[in-house]
Design a protein around this motif. Structure first.
Motif, PDB file in Angstrom:
ATOM      1  N   GLN A  79       0.794  -1.223   0.000  1.00 60.14           N
ATOM      2  CA  GLN A  79       0.000   0.000   0.000  1.00 60.14           C
ATOM      3  C   GLN A  79       0.829   1.278   0.000  1.00 60.14           C
ATOM      4  O   GLN A  79       0.337   2.343  -0.373  1.00 60.14           O
ATOM      5  N   HIS A  80       2.088   1.193   0.338  1.00 63.56           N
ATOM      6  CA  HIS A  80       2.958   2.378   0.355  1.00 63.56           C
ATOM      7  C   HIS A  80       3.437   2.777  -1.052  1.00 63.56           C
ATOM      8  O   HIS A  80       3.971   3.863  -1.245  1.00 63.56           O
ATOM      9  N   ILE A  81       3.230   1.912  -2.032  1.00 66.05           N
ATOM     10  CA  ILE A  81       3.688   2.182  -3.391  1.00 66.05           C
ATOM     11  C   ILE A  81       2.743   3.189  -4.052  1.00 66.05           C
ATOM     12  O   ILE A  81       1.539   2.945  -4.152  1.00 66.05           O
ATOM     13  N   PRO A  82       3.270   4.332  -4.492  1.00 63.86           N
ATOM     14  CA  PRO A  82       2.407   5.308  -5.159  1.00 63.86           C
ATOM     15  C   PRO A  82       1.929   4.788  -6.515  1.00 63.86           C
ATOM     16  O   PRO A  82       2.688   4.156  -7.248  1.00 63.86           O
ATOM     17  N   VAL A  83       0.670   5.051  -6.828  1.00 62.64           N
ATOM     18  CA  VAL A  83       0.092   4.621  -8.099  1.00 62.64           C
ATOM     19  C   VAL A  83      -0.485   5.832  -8.818  1.00 62.64           C
ATOM     20  O   VAL A  83      -1.324   6.540  -8.276  1.00 62.64           O
ATOM     21  N   ILE A  84      -0.003   6.045 -10.037  1.00 67.52           N
ATOM     22  CA  ILE A  84      -0.560   7.069 -10.919  1.00 67.52           C
ATOM     23  C   ILE A  84      -1.212   6.326 -12.069  1.00 67.52           C
ATOM     24  O   ILE A  84      -0.542   5.598 -12.800  1.00 67.52           O
ATOM     25  N   LEU A  85      -2.514   6.492 -12.217  1.00 63.33           N
ATOM     26  CA  LEU A  85      -3.202   5.877 -13.346  1.00 63.33           C
ATOM     27  C   LEU A  85      -3.059   6.802 -14.544  1.00 63.33           C
ATOM     28  O   LEU A  85      -3.430   7.967 -14.481  1.00 63.33           O
ATOM     29  N   LEU A  86      -2.504   6.290 -15.625  1.00 69.97           N
ATOM     30  CA  LEU A  86      -2.334   7.030 -16.876  1.00 69.97           C
ATOM     31  C   LEU A  86      -3.189   6.307 -17.907  1.00 69.97           C
ATOM     32  O   LEU A  86      -2.889   5.190 -18.312  1.00 69.97           O
ATOM     33  N   THR A  87      -4.284   6.938 -18.310  1.00 71.33           N
ATOM     34  CA  THR A  87      -5.298   6.232 -19.073  1.00 71.33           C
ATOM     35  C   THR A  87      -6.010   7.117 -20.089  1.00 71.33           C
ATOM     36  O   THR A  87      -5.989   8.340 -19.968  1.00 71.33           O
ATOM     37  N   ALA A  88      -6.629   6.481 -21.052  1.00 73.37           N
ATOM     38  CA  ALA A  88      -7.464   7.193 -22.023  1.00 73.37           C
ATOM     39  C   ALA A  88      -8.875   7.388 -21.477  1.00 73.37           C
ATOM     40  O   ALA A  88      -9.659   8.123 -22.050  1.00 73.37           O
ATOM     41  N   ARG A  89      -9.180   6.750 -20.364  1.00 78.85           N
ATOM     42  CA  ARG A  89     -10.514   6.854 -19.769  1.00 78.85           C
ATOM     43  C   ARG A  89     -10.642   8.186 -19.037  1.00 78.85           C
ATOM     44  O   ARG A  89     -10.156   8.329 -17.927  1.00 78.85           O
ATOM     45  N   ALA A 117      -5.970   5.004  -6.146  1.00 81.10           N
ATOM     46  CA  ALA A 117      -4.938   5.673  -6.944  1.00 81.10           C
ATOM     47  C   ALA A 117      -4.534   6.989  -6.286  1.00 81.10           C
ATOM     48  O   ALA A 117      -5.368   7.718  -5.760  1.00 81.10           O
ATOM     49  N   ASP A 118      -3.255   7.262  -6.318  1.00 72.86           N
ATOM     50  CA  ASP A 118      -2.740   8.509  -5.752  1.00 72.86           C
ATOM     51  C   ASP A 118      -2.949   9.680  -6.696  1.00 72.86           C
ATOM     52  O   ASP A 118      -3.060  10.820  -6.258  1.00 72.86           O
ATOM     53  N   ASP A 119      -3.011   9.392  -7.987  1.00 73.93           N
ATOM     54  CA  ASP A 119      -3.263  10.430  -8.982  1.00 73.93           C
ATOM     55  C   ASP A 119      -3.827   9.783 -10.228  1.00 73.93           C
ATOM     56  O   ASP A 119      -3.734   8.567 -10.407  1.00 73.93           O
ATOM     57  N   TYR A 120      -4.425  10.612 -11.089  1.00 77.74           N
ATOM     58  CA  TYR A 120      -5.105  10.118 -12.289  1.00 77.74           C
ATOM     59  C   TYR A 120      -4.819  11.104 -13.410  1.00 77.74           C
ATOM     60  O   TYR A 120      -5.148  12.280 -13.301  1.00 77.74           O
ATOM     61  N   ILE A 121      -4.183  10.636 -14.466  1.00 82.13           N
ATOM     62  CA  ILE A 121      -3.834  11.485 -15.603  1.00 82.13           C
ATOM     63  C   ILE A 121      -4.443  10.862 -16.851  1.00 82.13           C
ATOM     64  O   ILE A 121      -4.341   9.650 -17.064  1.00 82.13           O
ATOM     65  N   THR A 122      -5.077  11.701 -17.669  1.00 80.40           N
ATOM     66  CA  THR A 122      -5.695  11.187 -18.886  1.00 80.40           C
ATOM     67  C   THR A 122      -4.843  11.503 -20.116  1.00 80.40           C
ATOM     68  O   THR A 122      -4.111  12.484 -20.147  1.00 80.40           O
ATOM     69  N   LYS A 123      -4.970  10.635 -21.108  1.00 79.10           N
ATOM     70  CA  LYS A 123      -4.287  10.822 -22.387  1.00 79.10           C
ATOM     71  C   LYS A 123      -5.151  11.696 -23.274  1.00 79.10           C
ATOM     72  O   LYS A 123      -6.378  11.611 -23.180  1.00 79.10           O
ATOM     73  N   PRO A 124      -4.592  12.469 -24.138  1.00 82.69           N
ATOM     74  CA  PRO A 124      -3.163  12.756 -24.240  1.00 82.69           C
ATOM     75  C   PRO A 124      -2.703  13.520 -23.008  1.00 82.69           C
ATOM     76  O   PRO A 124      -3.476  14.248 -22.393  1.00 82.69           O
ATOM     77  N   PHE A 125      -1.460  13.340 -22.641  1.00 78.56           N
ATOM     78  CA  PHE A 125      -0.956  13.946 -21.416  1.00 78.56           C
ATOM     79  C   PHE A 125       0.282  14.787 -21.703  1.00 78.56           C
ATOM     80  O   PHE A 125       0.940  14.628 -22.719  1.00 78.56           O
ATOM     81  N   ASP A 126       0.555  15.660 -20.799  1.00 81.60           N
ATOM     82  CA  ASP A 126       1.725  16.521 -20.877  1.00 81.60           C
ATOM     83  C   ASP A 126       2.893  15.814 -20.185  1.00 81.60           C
ATOM     84  O   ASP A 126       2.790  15.430 -19.020  1.00 81.60           O
ATOM     85  N   ASN A 127       3.994  15.636 -20.906  1.00 84.85           N
ATOM     86  CA  ASN A 127       5.161  14.934 -20.351  1.00 84.85           C
ATOM     87  C   ASN A 127       5.665  15.582 -19.070  1.00 84.85           C
ATOM     88  O   ASN A 127       6.037  14.892 -18.122  1.00 84.85           O
ATOM     89  N   GLN A 128       5.693  16.894 -19.043  1.00 90.20           N
ATOM     90  CA  GLN A 128       6.194  17.596 -17.857  1.00 90.20           C
ATOM     91  C   GLN A 128       5.281  17.386 -16.656  1.00 90.20           C
ATOM     92  O   GLN A 128       5.748  17.266 -15.532  1.00 90.20           O
ATOM     93  N   LEU A 129       3.973  17.339 -16.905  1.00 91.16           N
ATOM     94  CA  LEU A 129       3.024  17.076 -15.822  1.00 91.16           C
ATOM     95  C   LEU A 129       3.274  15.700 -15.233  1.00 91.16           C
ATOM     96  O   LEU A 129       3.363  15.548 -14.015  1.00 91.16           O
ATOM     97  N   LEU A 130       3.411  14.698 -16.093  1.00 93.77           N
ATOM     98  CA  LEU A 130       3.672  13.346 -15.611  1.00 93.77           C
ATOM     99  C   LEU A 130       4.977  13.287 -14.836  1.00 93.77           C
ATOM    100  O   LEU A 130       5.039  12.719 -13.740  1.00 93.77           O
TER     101      LEU A 130
END
Length: 67
Positions: A19-29, A43-56
């Protein structure tokens, strides 16, 4: 191969050993319901595609710094 990202996240976040492992979901959903499910499974964070490389990169650095 038999689990989607939500299932993997739930497995990690609801297991005391992982549970200590951070999870960022990177998805088209990108629907609001998908984001809600991401939070529900831990999930610790949720990023949708298309995404900004710097944000990730900044999100990853934030979580690595928190370890």
């Amino acid at each position: 191969p038999k689990m989607d990202g939500y299932q993997v996240c739930r497995f990690l976040k609801f297991d005391e050993n992982y549970q200590h492992i951070p999870v960022i979901l990177l998805t088209a959903r990108g629907q609001e319901r998908d984001k809600v499910v991401g939070k529900e499974v831990g999930a610790d964070d949720y990023i949708t595609k298309p995404f900004d490389n710097q944000l990730l990169l900044s999100k990853i650095q934030k979580f690595i710094g928190a370890l």
